[in-house]
Design a protein around this motif. Structure first.
Motif, short mmCIF file in Angstrom:
data_model
loop_
_atom_site.label_atom_id
_atom_site.label_comp_id
_atom_site.label_asym_id
_atom_site.label_seq_id
_atom_site.Cartn_x
_atom_site.Cartn_y
_atom_site.Cartn_z
N GLY A 109 0.80 -1.22 0.00
CA GLY A 109 0.00 0.00 0.00
C GLY A 109 0.82 1.26 0.00
N GLY A 110 2.06 1.18 -0.49
CA GLY A 110 2.97 2.32 -0.43
C GLY A 110 3.36 2.89 -1.77
N GLY A 111 2.50 2.73 -2.78
CA GLY A 111 2.82 3.27 -4.10
C GLY A 111 3.65 2.32 -4.93
N LEU A 112 4.36 2.86 -5.90
CA LEU A 112 5.20 2.04 -6.77
C LEU A 112 6.30 1.36 -5.96
N SER A 113 6.65 0.13 -6.36
CA SER A 113 7.75 -0.56 -5.70
C SER A 113 9.08 0.07 -6.11
N VAL A 114 10.12 -0.25 -5.39
CA VAL A 114 11.45 0.29 -5.71
C VAL A 114 11.86 -0.11 -7.12
N LYS A 115 11.59 -1.36 -7.50
CA LYS A 115 11.95 -1.84 -8.84
C LYS A 115 11.18 -1.09 -9.92
N GLN A 116 9.90 -0.83 -9.65
CA GLN A 116 9.09 -0.09 -10.63
C GLN A 116 9.58 1.33 -10.80
N ARG A 117 9.88 1.98 -9.68
CA ARG A 117 10.38 3.35 -9.76
C ARG A 117 11.74 3.40 -10.44
N LEU A 118 12.60 2.44 -10.09
CA LEU A 118 13.93 2.39 -10.69
C LEU A 118 13.83 2.23 -12.20
#
Length: 352
Positions: A134-143
């Motif tokens: 529930g915290g938005g985009l994952s780190v991998k998605q943002r990266l």
């Protein structure tokens, strides 16, 4: 550079800073109302995954996020507003303030607005409880998304402009060929994510960015890149207005739509001014924030122990009892000193 030209450009910067501040100040109540109306509230990190940070910042739940919109929407209005003036009234004094330029501002503007869009989506997912945990985009998605933006910028530099030269202070210029694409992408992604790590206390990221952007106004002016300096002046004006409402207790937070956009822009400007090796000094606080996170992750994974009570390091200082205002002000001081050192090295390198 003639003294008269320099004087005119300094006046231009001051007018743009003042004008953008006034515009952002006027827009701030509208933005604040909209953020509250749409319940664009900060989602405090899961207490089970980050118990110390969650406990320290529980009181901030319900504060709107997305205040970074104020900075880039001000830049958008000023940029294209002045372009319209330049098109319809090219002889007016306002037209002389316009700064849209293919060689100096088109790339940083494109990177900023693209990053702001991705950050806004991430903020929206966060406040709506969407995405992993529930915290938005994952780190991998943002990266992945910011890497695409960085690679597009790298292609613009290397493919369209034929730029493959890195300047090393006191050593000279070195052609690195296609490695420039990798270096450029790394700098952009690393800078944007490092600035994001710094956005954890009221006024912290904004103050650090203000110092870094101000340093690059000086660098751009010295290099004769007056349109770039003008664009940065508008960002500074908007950022000062944002900080007025972000200094604790914050009326709203910057959010990814602000920090990721400004971090990306900072990296692009460093590349355009060929000062990549000085960027760690201008963004020294951001570098330290990121390094503490990396060190903590490595230590927990391989040695099963924590070095810091909480990361990034500003949360560690909170956890040992430092007041939030003390941390922010001291980090601002560090940013100012390291930026001054970076400017001194830049000017000395040019003089030798």
């Amino acid at each position: 550079m003639g003294m008269q030209l320099l004087t005119i450009e300094i006046i231009r910067m001051l007018v743009l800073v003042t004008g953008s501040f006034i515009l952002a100040w006027a827009l701030s109540p509208i933005l604040s109302h909209a953020l509250y109306y749409f319940k664009f509230y900060k989602n405090i990190r899961d207490s089970q995954r980050a118990p110390i940070m969650a406990a320290l910042h529980a009181k901030k739940a319900g504060t709107p996020v997305g205040g970074g919109i104020l900075v880039w929407i001000t830049l958008f209005i000023v940029t294209f507003g002045l372009e319209l003036v330049r098109f319809w009234w090219p002889e007016s004094w306002l037209a002389k303030l316009a700064f849209l330029s293919r060689s100096e501002t088109l790339l940083p503007l494109g990177a900023l607005f693209a990053s702001a869009g991705v950050g806004l989506i991430d903020d929206w997912m966060n406040v709506r409880g969407k995405g992993p945990h529930g915290g938005g985009l994952s780190v991998k998605q943002r990266l992945f998304l910011y890497l695409i933006i960085a690679l597009i910028g790298a292609w613009w530099f290397f493919g369209k402009l034929g730029w493959d030269v890195l300047h090393v202070p006191f050593a000279g210029n070195y052609s690195v060929g296609w490695w420039y694409v990798i270096i450029f992408a790394f700098v952009i992604v690393a800078t944007s994510f490092s600035v994001n790590e710094t956005d954890g206390l009221d006024g912290l990221a904004g103050g650090v960015l203000l110092t870094a952007l101000g340093s690059y106004v000086v660098i751009a002016m010295v290099q004769g890149k007056f349109n770039m300096a003008a664009m940065l002046a508008v960002l500074i004006g908007g950022l000062v207005a944002f900080l007025w409402y972000n200094i604790g207790p914050a009326k709203y937070f910057m959010g990814d739509t602000g920090v990721m956009a400004l971090g990306t822009t900072l990296g692009v400007v460093a590349a355009l001014t060929n000062t990549i090796f000085l960027l760690p000094l201008f963004a020294f606080v951001c570098v330290i924030e990121s390094l503490t996170v990396i060190v903590q992750v490595i230590s927990k994974k391989f040695f099963k122990r924590k070095i810091f009570l909480s990361t990034p390091i500003h949360h560690h200082f909170e956890a040992i009892g430092w007041p939030e205002s003390k941390i922010v002000m001291r980090f601002w001081m560090v940013a100012a000193v390291t930026s001054a050192l970076g400017l001194a090295i830049f000017l000395l390198d040019r003089a030798l």
